[in-house]
Design a protein around this motif. Structure first.
Motif, PDB file in Angstrom:
ATOM      1  N   TYR A 217       0.885  -1.185   0.000  1.00  0.00           N
ATOM      2  CA  TYR A 217       0.000   0.000   0.000  1.00  0.00           C
ATOM      3  C   TYR A 217       0.910   1.218   0.000  1.00  0.00           C
ATOM      4  O   TYR A 217       1.568   1.480   1.001  1.00  0.00           O
TER       5      TYR A 217
ATOM      6  N   ALA B  35       2.550  -4.779   2.739  1.00  0.00           N
ATOM      7  CA  ALA B  35       1.618  -5.495   3.607  1.00  0.00           C
ATOM      8  C   ALA B  35       1.856  -7.004   3.532  1.00  0.00           C
ATOM      9  O   ALA B  35       1.738  -7.705   4.517  1.00  0.00           O
TER      10      ALA B  35
ATOM     11  N   GLN C 160      -0.491 -10.557  14.690  1.00  0.00           N
ATOM     12  CA  GLN C 160      -0.687  -9.259  15.317  1.00  0.00           C
ATOM     13  C   GLN C 160      -1.487  -8.337  14.407  1.00  0.00           C
ATOM     14  O   GLN C 160      -1.541  -8.536  13.195  1.00  0.00           O
ATOM     15  N   SER C 161      -1.996  -7.317  15.009  1.00  0.00           N
ATOM     16  CA  SER C 161      -2.701  -6.300  14.231  1.00  0.00           C
ATOM     17  C   SER C 161      -1.750  -5.729  13.174  1.00  0.00           C
ATOM     18  O   SER C 161      -0.594  -5.445  13.474  1.00  0.00           O
ATOM     19  N   GLY C 162      -2.232  -5.627  11.948  1.00  0.00           N
ATOM     20  CA  GLY C 162      -1.417  -5.038  10.892  1.00  0.00           C
ATOM     21  C   GLY C 162      -0.496  -6.017  10.186  1.00  0.00           C
ATOM     22  O   GLY C 162       0.296  -5.610   9.344  1.00  0.00           O
ATOM     23  N   CYS C 163      -0.594  -7.313  10.491  1.00  0.00           N
ATOM     24  CA  CYS C 163       0.318  -8.275   9.885  1.00  0.00           C
ATOM     25  C   CYS C 163      -0.124  -8.696   8.487  1.00  0.00           C
ATOM     26  O   CYS C 163       0.603  -9.383   7.790  1.00  0.00           O
ATOM     27  N   GLY C 164      -1.336  -8.300   8.084  1.00  0.00           N
ATOM     28  CA  GLY C 164      -1.764  -8.585   6.714  1.00  0.00           C
ATOM     29  C   GLY C 164      -2.881  -9.605   6.593  1.00  0.00           C
ATOM     30  O   GLY C 164      -3.165 -10.085   5.503  1.00  0.00           O
ATOM     31  N   LYS C 165      -3.564  -9.914   7.677  1.00  0.00           N
ATOM     32  CA  LYS C 165      -4.631 -10.934   7.649  1.00  0.00           C
ATOM     33  C   LYS C 165      -5.788 -10.502   6.741  1.00  0.00           C
ATOM     34  O   LYS C 165      -6.213 -11.241   5.849  1.00  0.00           O
ATOM     35  N   SER C 166      -6.289  -9.296   7.010  1.00  0.00           N
ATOM     36  CA  SER C 166      -7.410  -8.820   6.186  1.00  0.00           C
ATOM     37  C   SER C 166      -6.998  -8.676   4.732  1.00  0.00           C
ATOM     38  O   SER C 166      -7.807  -8.910   3.822  1.00  0.00           O
ATOM     39  N   THR C 167      -5.751  -8.300   4.510  1.00  0.00           N
ATOM     40  CA  THR C 167      -5.263  -8.133   3.141  1.00  0.00           C
ATOM     41  C   THR C 167      -5.402  -9.439   2.363  1.00  0.00           C
ATOM     42  O   THR C 167      -5.795  -9.435   1.188  1.00  0.00           O
TER      43      THR C 167
ATOM     44  N   ARG D  83      -9.014  -9.889   1.415  1.00  0.00           N
ATOM     45  CA  ARG D  83      -9.401  -8.945   0.356  1.00  0.00           C
ATOM     46  C   ARG D  83      -8.858  -9.383  -1.006  1.00  0.00           C
ATOM     47  O   ARG D  83      -9.501  -9.164  -2.034  1.00  0.00           O
TER      48      ARG D  83
ATOM     49  N   GLN E  40     -15.324  -7.463   9.496  1.00  0.00           N
ATOM     50  CA  GLN E  40     -15.075  -7.359  10.947  1.00  0.00           C
ATOM     51  C   GLN E  40     -16.291  -6.835  11.716  1.00  0.00           C
ATOM     52  O   GLN E  40     -16.804  -7.488  12.603  1.00  0.00           O
TER      53      GLN E  40
ATOM     54  N   GLU F 252     -12.386 -11.630  11.387  1.00  0.00           N
ATOM     55  CA  GLU F 252     -12.640 -11.368  12.808  1.00  0.00           C
ATOM     56  C   GLU F 252     -14.129 -11.191  13.080  1.00  0.00           C
ATOM     57  O   GLU F 252     -14.570 -10.147  13.551  1.00  0.00           O
TER      58      GLU F 252
END
Ligand SMILES: Nc1ncnc2c1ncn2[C@@H]1O[C@H](COP(=O)(O)OP(=O)(O)OP(=O)(O)O)[C@@H](O)[C@H]1O
Ligand SMILES: [Mg+2]
Lengths: 250, 505
Positions: free
Chosen positions: A11, A16, A35-42, A45, A82, A160
């Motif tokens: 990004y 990411a 952890q938060s920001g590790c790329g799970k949602s990415t 998507r 989420q 999540e």
């Protein structure tokens, strides 16, 4: 079912995902944790084509996910975001029925399917006429789940789904979800940052760190033979109430 | 999309209403159209001309108080009007300025090139003049402007225009070698008051102004012929000689028939005694020509209805067009950020143009009357709707967008089923703002002959008649409130219920 081959995503300046290779098998529940920001949602998507990989490719049932075909592929995937993904201008019923109506299902067929789903998700049928602001967080997530399941998709992508709920409701819904997954026998991809939840659902757990796969295996394997000291630290960071008591009584 | 269809439906209704009220819908091209400028004398002359033409059996249209010289002249050339009263000085100094035409013969030839003809002078000369209180001039024995030279201590108060004009104070002072130092530029009304109190001794004035009688002023004789003659004449299109020769015949009857004293009397009846111009014109024709004419006296209610119709016409057409254009523009701006900045920039700039200037810009493009006013109002109504549509789209939460996309809805369906319903409230709020601005700004349309409530306000200002001003201003305010109320009701109908609920906590 889903193949992710050498996928990188940046990004702007921030990377990411770094060249990820993954296979998500059919009929199982695959959990992404980190952890938060590790790329799970990415990752989710990319699978559903909301964003495109910078390099590498994603295959869904053997078809490469590209903007040209993504609209039809999406109808074979159910996606639960989420939180806050319900359309506020529509009732719960209309949220769930939106896509089926668009595809021209008859009212009867829609109604029948909704009855099935509200039974499956234990959603009270009188709640179907309410708008999302009139529903509790747990009820909202049940509606989101019904909406994802409406077209009977081949795969369910859950980002999540229980993240914003209080512990009691969360425990209830965990049990319900697991029952639903087993009943449907669907391919499920679930994102969480809670290791206990990951162990509860996951046939396979994939631990991500800074856009890379750190370890892939069962919860047992992650505890017994960690691939990296971070794995142990990540697991131990989430202590249970019993741990806390034991420490205090010393 | 449902919302949009309903809005379009409303628009169509508006247009139907608008046509119903349209003031121009019934006037045929063959009708003779008389115009007048927006000051009392011109309005009275226009009435006289109109009455005379009616006496021939024609049914002329009288477009009164259209605006200033440029507006009337352009309208005459374009054939939007056929006849209007003008002054020889104005023709030489303003209309044909630079052509150096001063003699009557030269003027006639120059006008003919534009396809315009002129009657002989009507009798009076409404020039600039210098006026003093009768008793002061009597006491100081001042009868002509050159007498002022003997009284260097007199104080002068001149209108700002007169201070600057080519034939105004600077050249007047030079021509007459006037020694006075105490000369101020100030508003005309203040000048009259100063004259009454004795703080000012001489002012500039039109020689046929009603105030001449009211303040009992003496007009000083222009013994060096400094001021050009402003002889009243009637201009008409040359093609009228074939279309309606009998009309020219009656126009010529007015030549040399209106002396200065008569014009002052008529002006003061209008400005001071509040007699309608139509009545004054009729009385004049009866006295001077023994011609009995029907005066056309509109009832207060009738006049209010007519102006309401005109006002609604302006608002309905311009607002409807703005709605139809702005919503897609707003959507486009939200979907294509680059283009969006350009669109928002342009509609933003339009909004900063002063309304009066915008109205005047439209005249060369669209002439006078309704069309230019509607165009200006349309342009003014764009920004609130475009901007609200745009920000409405920007405010949709990313989770909602993502959910709609992930369901597998194609872009068009997302717009129709999710995005437009969600921004409906914001769009309606924009339309509401536009409607209120539009109703208010439409009062300025009267300045370029578009009618509406502004006409009453303008006439009220011209005649210094507060009651008339209120008859225009109050309905305009009420209409704005009604518009606002209507949109609040529409909001209940169009904004989905789920968006109007407040979260329980
Ligand atoms: N639209 C975006 N623009 C810029 N950076 C983004 C965007 N979306 C995500 N990122 C960044 O990419 C990285 C991965 O984001 P991602 O949403 O996948 O994290 P996540 O693992 O889902 O985190 P969380 O558990 O907090 O949801 C983060 O560093 C995030 O800041
Ligand atoms: Mg996330």
């Amino acid at each position: 079912m889903i193949q992710i081959q050498g996928v990188s995503k940046t990004y702007g300046q921030a990377a990411a995902l770094h060249s990820i290779d993954l296979t998500i098998p059919a009929g199982q529940t695959t959990v992404f944790i980190g952890q938060s920001g590790c790329g799970k949602s990415t990752i989710l998507r990319l699978i559903i084509g909301l964003i495109q990989a910078d390099s590498g490719s994603v295959y869904f049932e053997g078809t490469r996910v590209t903007p040209d075909v993504v609209t039809s592929l999406r109808r074979k995937m159910g996606y639960v975001i989420q939180e806050g993904g319900l359309f506020p201008h529509l009732t719960a019923y209309d949220n769930v029925a939106l896509m089926a109506r668009y595809l021209g299902w008859s009212d009867e067929r829609i109604k029948g399917r909704l009855n099935e789903l509200s039974e499956l998700t234990h959603f009270p049928s009188e709640g179907l006429e309410r708008f999302s602001v009139q529903l509790s967080g747990g009820q909202q997530q049940r509606v989101s789940l019904m909406r994802a399941l409406m077209l009977d998709p081949d795969v369910l992508l859950l980002d999540e789904p229980l993240g914003a709920l209080d512990p009691m409701i969360r425990a209830d819904l965990q049990v319900d979800l697991k029952r639903i997954f087993q009943a449907l026998g669907k391919t499920v991809v679930l994102v969480t940052h809670d290791i206990a939840e990951a162990g509860f659902f996951g046939d396979v757990i994939t631990l991500l760190k800074d856009g890379r796969v750190l370890q892939k295996g069962t919860l047992e394997e992650l505890i017994q033979s960690p691939a990296d000291p971070f794995v142990t630290r990540f697991i131990n960071a989430q202590r249970s109430p019993l741990d806390v008591m034991r420490k205090d009584s010393k | 999309m449902k919302t949009y269809f309903i809005i379009i439906h409303l628009v169509v209704c508006n247009i139907i209403i608008a046509n119903f009220f349209s003031p121009t819908a019934h006037s045929s091209a063959q009708q003779i159209k008389v115009g007048s400028k927006k000051f009392t004398e011109s309005v009275i002359l226009g009435e006289i001309v109109t009455h005379l033409i009616k006496s021939t059996g024609e049914q002329p249209v009288y477009l009164r108080e259209l605006g200033g010289t440029r507006v009337l002249w352009n309208a005459l050339i374009k054939g939007e009007i056929d006849i209007y009263p003008e002054y020889s000085g104005t023709i030489s100094e303003e209309i044909l300025s630079g052509e150096g035409v001063y003699s009557e013969e030269d003027i006639r030839q120059a006008l003919a090139k534009h396809g315009i003809k002129m009657t002989n002078p009507l009798g009076f000369n409404n020039t600039y003049a210098i006026g003093m209180k009768e008793e002061v001039s009597e006491r100081l024995k001042i009868g002509k402007i050159s007498d002022l030279r003997q009284h260097p201590d007199l104080k002068f108060g001149f209108g700002n225009e007169f201070m600057d004009r080519g034939d105004g104070w600077p050249t007047l002072r030079n021509d007459y070698h006037l020694p006075q130092q105490n000369v101020r530029g100030l508003d005309h009304d203040l000048a009259y008051r100063g004259l009454e109190k004795g703080t000012i001794h001489a002012i500039d004035i039109y020689s046929t102004d009603a105030k001449v009688r009211y303040y009992n002023l003496r007009i000083l004789k222009d013994d060096l012929n400094h001021f050009p003659a402003y002889n009243a004449v009637i201009l008409y299109r040359a093609d009228l000689e074939e279309r309606a020769p009998h009309v020219i015949t009656v126009l010529k009857k007015l030549e040399s028939k209106i002396p200065e004293s008569e014009m002052i009397k008529m002006n003061s009846r209008a400005n001071l005694d509040m007699v309608s111009e139509s009545q004054i014109a009729s009385d004049f024709l009866s006295e001077s020509f023994s011609l009995e004419t029907e005066t056309y006296e509109e009832t207060t209610i009738g006049r209010l209805l007519r102006h309401t119709g005109e006002h609604l016409f302006l608002v309905a057409i311009s607002l409807s067009a703005a709605i139809i254009i702005s919503i897609p523009l707003g959507i486009l701006s939200a979907k294509m950020p680059g283009l969006g900045q350009v669109i928002l920039g342009i509609v933003g700039i339009i909004q900063t143009i002063p309304s009066l200037a915008l109205l005047v810009f439209m005249i060369p493009l669209l002439g006078i009357g309704g069309p230019p006013a509607i165009m200006a109002l349309f342009l003014y109504s764009l920004l609130p709707i475009v901007r609200n549509t745009y920000t409405g789209f920007q405010d949709i939460r990313p989770q909602i967008r993502e959910s709609a996309e992930a369901l597998g809805l194609p872009p068009g369906a997302r717009l129709r089923l999710v995005e437009l319903p969600m921004v409906s409230r914001s769009i309606l709020a924009g339309i509401k703002t536009s409607a209120v601005i539009n109703v208010g700004t439409a009062t300025l349309g009267a300045l370029i002959g578009a009618g509406g409530y502004g006409q009453l306000i303008l006439t009220g200002i011209r005649l210094d008649n507060m009651s008339l001003i209120l008859q225009g201003a109050v309905p305009a305010a009420v209409l704005a409130l009604i518009a606002q109320g209507c949109f609040e009701i529409l909001e209940r109908l169009f904004v989905p219920k789920g968006l109007r609920l407040k979260p329980a906590c």
